[in-house]
Design a protein around this motif. Structure first.
Motif, PDB file in Angstrom:
ATOM      1  N   GLY A 103       0.824  -1.199   0.000  1.00 33.60           N
ATOM      2  CA  GLY A 103       0.000   0.000   0.000  1.00 33.60           C
ATOM      3  C   GLY A 103       0.856   1.246   0.000  1.00 33.60           C
ATOM      4  O   GLY A 103       2.087   1.174  -0.048  1.00 33.60           O
ATOM      5  N   TYR A 104       0.167   2.388   0.078  1.00 37.68           N
ATOM      6  CA  TYR A 104       0.855   3.679   0.015  1.00 37.68           C
ATOM      7  C   TYR A 104       0.208   4.632   1.007  1.00 37.68           C
ATOM      8  O   TYR A 104      -0.969   4.536   1.301  1.00 37.68           O
ATOM      9  CB  TYR A 104       0.739   4.283  -1.393  1.00 37.68           C
ATOM     10  N   SER A 105       1.003   5.581   1.482  1.00 36.53           N
ATOM     11  CA  SER A 105       0.464   6.646   2.325  1.00 36.53           C
ATOM     12  C   SER A 105       1.227   7.933   2.025  1.00 36.53           C
ATOM     13  O   SER A 105       2.345   7.904   1.529  1.00 36.53           O
ATOM     14  CB  SER A 105       0.550   6.295   3.813  1.00 36.53           C
ATOM     15  N   VAL A 106       0.581   9.040   2.320  1.00 35.08           N
ATOM     16  CA  VAL A 106       1.218  10.350   2.212  1.00 35.08           C
ATOM     17  C   VAL A 106       1.174  10.952   3.602  1.00 35.08           C
ATOM     18  O   VAL A 106       0.090  11.183   4.144  1.00 35.08           O
ATOM     19  CB  VAL A 106       0.511  11.250   1.181  1.00 35.08           C
ATOM     20  N   PHE A 107       2.331  11.135   4.192  1.00 33.48           N
ATOM     21  CA  PHE A 107       2.444  11.623   5.571  1.00 33.48           C
ATOM     22  C   PHE A 107       1.574  10.801   6.523  1.00 33.48           C
ATOM     23  O   PHE A 107       0.894  11.333   7.396  1.00 33.48           O
ATOM     24  CB  PHE A 107       2.092  13.105   5.663  1.00 33.48           C
ATOM     25  N   GLY A 108       1.558   9.462   6.340  1.00 35.07           N
ATOM     26  CA  GLY A 108       0.856   8.564   7.254  1.00 35.07           C
ATOM     27  C   GLY A 108      -0.622   8.361   6.975  1.00 35.07           C
ATOM     28  O   GLY A 108      -1.274   7.600   7.676  1.00 35.07           O
ATOM     29  N   VAL A 109      -1.155   8.973   5.947  1.00 34.76           N
ATOM     30  CA  VAL A 109      -2.568   8.818   5.593  1.00 34.76           C
ATOM     31  C   VAL A 109      -2.652   7.929   4.350  1.00 34.76           C
ATOM     32  O   VAL A 109      -2.039   8.243   3.323  1.00 34.76           O
ATOM     33  CB  VAL A 109      -3.228  10.191   5.308  1.00 34.76           C
ATOM     34  N   ARG A 110      -3.403   6.806   4.455  1.00 35.67           N
ATOM     35  CA  ARG A 110      -3.505   5.867   3.336  1.00 35.67           C
ATOM     36  C   ARG A 110      -4.046   6.554   2.092  1.00 35.67           C
ATOM     37  O   ARG A 110      -4.977   7.356   2.171  1.00 35.67           O
ATOM     38  CB  ARG A 110      -4.437   4.705   3.686  1.00 35.67           C
ATOM     39  N   VAL A 111      -3.458   6.232   0.941  1.00 38.93           N
ATOM     40  CA  VAL A 111      -3.889   6.773  -0.347  1.00 38.93           C
ATOM     41  C   VAL A 111      -3.922   5.637  -1.366  1.00 38.93           C
ATOM     42  O   VAL A 111      -3.421   4.541  -1.114  1.00 38.93           O
ATOM     43  CB  VAL A 111      -2.957   7.904  -0.841  1.00 38.93           C
ATOM     44  N   THR A 112      -4.505   5.912  -2.527  1.00 42.12           N
ATOM     45  CA  THR A 112      -4.540   4.941  -3.616  1.00 42.12           C
ATOM     46  C   THR A 112      -3.639   5.424  -4.746  1.00 42.12           C
ATOM     47  O   THR A 112      -3.110   6.538  -4.700  1.00 42.12           O
ATOM     48  CB  THR A 112      -5.973   4.766  -4.150  1.00 42.12           C
TER      49      THR A 112
END
Length: 86
Positions: free
Chosen positions: A42-51
């Motif tokens: 998976g991926y996150s931006v500054f700890g927030v999950r993103v797609t």
């Protein structure tokens, strides 16, 4: 725009700064990485999950996440069942 791509796993820590066109997505950033690992979960931006369709902004830190090795609830139960060794 500049985006930092970070992968921090046991015994592996990588950080790479990418220069991408404005409006680039996570998928575009992944395509720009030299050799992404196959076990990215998976991926996150500054700890927030993103797609993969999430649009990145200048200065974002894209974090590559690996799959959990053990369910956090199970790990907590195992720690709680061990006798206190203090």
């Amino acid at each position: 725009m500049n985006v930092e791509v970070v992968q921090a796993w046991p015994r592996v820590a990588r950080s790479q700064t990418l220069e991408l066109p404005d409006g680039s997505t996570v998928a575009a950033a992944l395509a720009s990485i030299a050799a992404p690992d196959a076990d990215i979960a998976g991926y996150s931006v500054f700890g927030v999950r993103v797609t993969e369709t999430t649009v990145l902004r200048d200065g974002d830190r894209l974090e590559l996440l690996r799959a959990l090795q053990i369910d956090p609830k199970d790990a907590r139960r195992r720690r709680a069942s061990k006798p206190d060794t203090r």
